[in-house]
Design an enzyme around this catalytic site. Structure first.
Site, PDB file in Angstrom:
ATOM      1  N   GLU A  32     -25.026 -90.059 -18.812  1.00 43.54           N
ATOM      2  CA  GLU A  32     -26.433 -89.813 -18.478  1.00 43.54           C
ATOM      3  C   GLU A  32     -27.231 -91.106 -18.604  1.00 43.54           C
ATOM      4  OE1 GLU A  32     -28.737 -88.487 -16.828  1.00 43.54           O
ATOM      5  OE2 GLU A  32     -28.591 -86.452 -17.637  1.00 43.54           O
ATOM      6  N   HIS A  63     -22.218 -80.514 -16.947  1.00 47.61           N
ATOM      7  CA  HIS A  63     -21.699 -79.951 -18.201  1.00 47.61           C
ATOM      8  C   HIS A  63     -22.396 -78.641 -18.573  1.00 47.61           C
ATOM      9  CE1 HIS A  63     -25.333 -80.992 -20.485  1.00 47.61           C
ATOM     10  NE2 HIS A  63     -25.316 -82.155 -19.857  1.00 47.61           N
TER      11      HIS A  63
END
Length: 214
Positions: A86, A11
């Site tokens: 994550e 990202h």
């Protein structure tokens, strides 16, 4: 031989990345620079006429909004998958790398030692994280065998995928950088994984931040 290819994208930048603040599962948005990076990455993929069969993204907004730049340019829709989040960093989430050793000295020391069983107080151990990512990666590979998969996720996730593809031990120190909005390639030939290319940021204007050492 059936080759399944993965184009892995981290990202774009967030304010917490810039502050070196541990995000984990905290749902932080992209900052202005991160949005620009997402667009630069998507246009670079369009410029090389990347042909992919399916787009996956983590459900956390910093990844999902990065994927939106691809969705808009390629006129496609991403499949959101929470298994691509994550690592959950427990009590360390929300702390900067300067604050953590002061406020959570024992946990921080264990974290830096890469104790693969340390859950960081209600978080996720490296072993648990590795198992989650390996399961998700294999499920996607099996579902799209012989295809090209574009996948947007997080620095720790992509580092784990690199470890899986290169047989790097979980307790070993981080070997590669995973900059914001970088493009990375791994593949599977039906027998084993291969790392094909890593850490490409040539499409970005200016330097990109590496993931924190997780």
């Amino acid at each position: 031989m059936t080759i399944t290819r993965f184009c892995l994208v981290r990202h774009g930048e967030t304010d917490w990345n810039a502050a070196r603040r541990l995000q984990g599962h905290t749902d932080i948005d992209l900052n202005t620079r991160g949005l620009a990076q997402a667009n630069q990455m998507a246009h670079a993929l369009k410029k090389i006429n990347l042909q992919f069969d399916v787009l996956y993204t983590s459900d956390l907004q910093r990844a999902a909004k990065t994927a939106k730049a691809i969705e808009a340019l390629f006129k496609t829709s991403a499949i959101s998958n929470s298994a691509l989040r994550e690592r959950h960093l427990g009590a360390l989430q929300g702390l900067t790398t300067d604050e953590a050793p002061i406020r959570e000295p024992a946990l921080w020391k264990s974290h830096l030692s890469r104790n693969i069983e340390e859950r960081l107080r209600n978080g996720e151990s490296i072993q648990q994280f590795a198992d989650r990512i390996k399961t998700a990666l294999e499920q996607i590979r099996e579902q799209h065998s012989g295809k090209t998969i574009l996948l947007v996720s997080h620095g720790g996730v992509l580092d784990m995928m690199y470890r899986i593809a290169s047989n790097q031990p979980l307790h070993a120190e981080k070997k590669v950088a995973v900059p914001n909005a970088s493009v990375n390639w791994i593949s599977h030939d039906g027998y084993a994984w291969t790392v094909n290319d890593w850490g490409d940021t040539s499409h970005l204007e200016g330097l990109a931040l590496d993931n924190l050492d997780l």
